[in-house]
Design a protein around this motif. Structure first.
Motif, PDB file in Angstrom:
ATOM      1  N   TYR A 164     -10.971 -25.373  11.743  1.00 49.19           N
ATOM      2  CA  TYR A 164      -9.945 -24.197  11.506  1.00 49.19           C
ATOM      3  C   TYR A 164      -8.756 -24.987  11.124  1.00 49.19           C
ATOM      4  O   TYR A 164      -8.515 -26.279  11.686  1.00 49.19           O
ATOM      5  CB  TYR A 164      -9.371 -23.139  12.658  1.00 49.19           C
ATOM      6  N   ILE A 166      -5.202 -23.467  10.766  1.00 48.52           N
ATOM      7  CA  ILE A 166      -3.896 -22.846  11.244  1.00 48.52           C
ATOM      8  C   ILE A 166      -3.585 -23.306  12.692  1.00 48.52           C
ATOM      9  O   ILE A 166      -4.330 -23.674  13.419  1.00 48.52           O
ATOM     10  CB  ILE A 166      -4.171 -21.270  11.215  1.00 48.52           C
ATOM     11  N   TYR A 241      -7.014 -14.051  15.518  1.00 50.87           N
ATOM     12  CA  TYR A 241      -7.558 -15.067  14.325  1.00 50.87           C
ATOM     13  C   TYR A 241      -8.958 -14.414  13.767  1.00 50.87           C
ATOM     14  O   TYR A 241      -9.676 -14.326  14.648  1.00 50.87           O
ATOM     15  CB  TYR A 241      -7.625 -16.512  14.663  1.00 50.87           C
ATOM     16  N   TYR A 273      -3.636 -14.809  12.163  1.00 52.98           N
ATOM     17  CA  TYR A 273      -4.031 -15.427  11.077  1.00 52.98           C
ATOM     18  C   TYR A 273      -5.442 -14.875  10.481  1.00 52.98           C
ATOM     19  O   TYR A 273      -6.276 -14.581  11.096  1.00 52.98           O
ATOM     20  CB  TYR A 273      -4.001 -16.876  11.417  1.00 52.98           C
ATOM     21  N   GLU A 275      -8.054 -16.830   8.010  1.00 55.43           N
ATOM     22  CA  GLU A 275      -8.668 -17.850   7.171  1.00 55.43           C
ATOM     23  C   GLU A 275      -9.847 -17.499   6.251  1.00 55.43           C
ATOM     24  O   GLU A 275     -10.851 -17.029   6.714  1.00 55.43           O
ATOM     25  CB  GLU A 275      -9.097 -19.252   7.879  1.00 55.43           C
ATOM     26  N   PHE A 323      -0.117  -9.257   3.446  1.00 51.36           N
ATOM     27  CA  PHE A 323      -0.157 -10.634   4.217  1.00 51.36           C
ATOM     28  C   PHE A 323       1.282 -11.409   3.725  1.00 51.36           C
ATOM     29  O   PHE A 323       1.420 -11.120   2.435  1.00 51.36           O
ATOM     30  CB  PHE A 323      -1.364 -11.294   3.952  1.00 51.36           C
ATOM     31  N   ASN A 325       2.959 -15.708   4.128  1.00 53.02           N
ATOM     32  CA  ASN A 325       2.776 -16.975   4.273  1.00 53.02           C
ATOM     33  C   ASN A 325       1.447 -17.399   3.816  1.00 53.02           C
ATOM     34  O   ASN A 325       0.680 -18.215   4.411  1.00 53.02           O
ATOM     35  CB  ASN A 325       2.899 -17.318   5.783  1.00 53.02           C
ATOM     36  N   SER A 401      -5.198 -19.122   3.505  1.00 52.64           N
ATOM     37  CA  SER A 401      -4.809 -18.458   4.907  1.00 52.64           C
ATOM     38  C   SER A 401      -3.417 -17.679   4.739  1.00 52.64           C
ATOM     39  O   SER A 401      -3.039 -17.921   3.599  1.00 52.64           O
ATOM     40  CB  SER A 401      -4.355 -19.859   5.911  1.00 52.64           C
ATOM     41  N   GLN A 403      -0.827 -14.687   7.075  1.00 55.09           N
ATOM     42  CA  GLN A 403      -0.431 -14.064   8.311  1.00 55.09           C
ATOM     43  C   GLN A 403      -0.181 -12.722   8.162  1.00 55.09           C
ATOM     44  O   GLN A 403       0.285 -12.191   7.051  1.00 55.09           O
ATOM     45  CB  GLN A 403       0.654 -14.950   8.887  1.00 55.09           C
TER      46      GLN A 403
END
Length: 406
Positions: A164, A166, A241, A273, A275, A323, A325, A401, A403
């Protein structure tokens, strides 16, 4: 349909495994970490052993207009050269993994009397997955699929350097959506023993039963091939996550991505998060035989309503779903051992091996939708893989990815 504008044909581009990191909507540029490769890696004797499936290559006229001829089943030799030491990670627990059996009577196929147009209209990614996952657990197709997925886990770790990317600190709930063999899940569960890790997939897609000593890992069955996500049982704002790796095929048409992202946004904690690790479906710097394969793939992709550019547009879909970022990164991976340096050469071998395994799995569908014999397909596939060394073919590994807003 094979003339996809995003495909770079017959190029001579030389490239190492390169990385570009940009926030979403920023201009993505290709910058080499080192100077371009000058000398192409010379083909080894090992490579020569599987250069051709027939004594004579196709004539130019045959290459330009391949025709279907009824042929007996022909299986090309598999590559079995490079063994990553990480592939033994779960071998110590192999005695704990039991086999589960799915009745082969459940296996259903399309009506063989359908015309090609009727087949194209009736087919879908769900039907493709059903044809694969409702096969008997011990069928060669299922065994090969699990083996390819297991190898993919270690290939992705090699490409991206970790499981990962993040900032993951003391998570309480982690979800792997479409967990396949669950190798990733077990590693995360060991790394975060106080976290609960849930792998979600169709039961037959995994290492059956998943009886391990890792108590904070659990598996949740979901009929992915019927459009289920398995996320509906997760309450709002519970997940730290969620990861998705190589799920593009189960998410076509594109509306499935949108629906999935809405569910993910609901279950993530504020600031949680997501991904996504995917592969570009367009090869770069391709030769004539790979172009033929790509044309055959176009016909099949049209049937399952797959847009080749969707994987590169996941940033837009994440943004539209709410989402923030959003980060997008990609690495260019060689197909073959043509790079000069050892690390890229080995990565190129592994990527080419993974690609070959995927092409072998796709044979049943590409032959059916293009009226191509298995022998003809095997010949074109082998020549396509061989010519990657000459054309310096490469493909992009994609990473996203994002957030959930706090």
């Amino acid at each position: 349909m094979g003339n996809n504008p995003s495909r770079e044909k017959q190029g001579t581009k030389s490239s190492k495994c390169r990385t570009t990191l940009t926030p979403f909507n920023s201009t993505v540029s290709l910058n080499s970490s080192k100077a371009g490769i000058i000398n192409r890696f010379k083909t080894t004797n090992r490579h020569k052993k599987s250069v051709s499936l027939v004594q004579q290559p196709f004539e130019e006229s045959t290459l330009n207009s391949l025709h279907a001829v009824s042929q007996p089943t022909f299986e090309a030799p598999s590559i079995d050269k490079y063994t990553d030491s990480q592939m033994t990670l779960l071998s110590n627990n192999s005695s704990q993994v039991e086999s589960m059996h799915t009745s082969s009577n459940s296996y259903s196929t399309l009506n063989t009397h359908m015309s090609e147009n009727e087949m194209a209209r009736a087919y879908s990614s769900e039907m493709m997955l059903k044809e694969l996952y409702l096969l008997c657990e011990t069928s060669p197709e299922r065994i090969k699929d699990r083996d390819r997925r297991h190898r993919q886990h270690y290939l992705l770790k090699r490409i991206w350097g970790s499981n990962y990317r993040i900032p993951l600190v003391d998570p309480t709930l982690i979800i792997d959506w479409c967990c396949t063999t669950a190798a990733w899940d077990i590693e995360l569960a060991i790394e975060f023993p106080n976290s609960k890790v849930i792998g979600i997939d169709y039961e037959s897609a995994t290492v059956a039963s998943l009886n391990t000593s890792v108590k904070n890992f659990s598996f949740q069955n979901a009929m992915i091939h019927q459009g289920e996500t398995g996320l509906n049982v997760i309450e709002n704002n519970q997940v730290d996550y969620i990861v998705m790796r190589d799920v593009w095929l189960v998410n076509c048409p594109v509306s499935k991505w949108t629906n999935l992202f809405e569910e993910v946004l609901r279950i993530l904690k504020p600031g949680g998060y997501i991904e996504i690790y995917e592969q570009d479906t367009n090869y770069k710097s391709v030769g004539p035989y790979l172009s033929i394969l790509e044309g055959w793939a176009d016909i099949f992709y049209e049937a399952i309503k797959l847009d080749r550019n969707t994987n590169n547009q996941l940033g837009s879909l994440l943004k539209d779903s709410g989402f923030i970022n959003i980060q997008h990164e990609y690495k260019e991976l060689p197909l073959g051992e043509w790079p000069e340096d050892k690390e890229s050469k080995e990565t190129g071998y592994l990527q080419k091996d993974f690609t070959e395994r995927g092409l072998r799995e796709a044979k049943r569908w590409l032959c059916k939708f293009n009226n191509v014999s298995e022998k003809e397909y095997a010949h074109v596939m082998t020549r396509a893989l061989d010519e990657c060394e000459d054309y310096k073919t490469y493909i992009r590994s994609l990473y996203f990815s994002a957030q959930k807003p706090s």
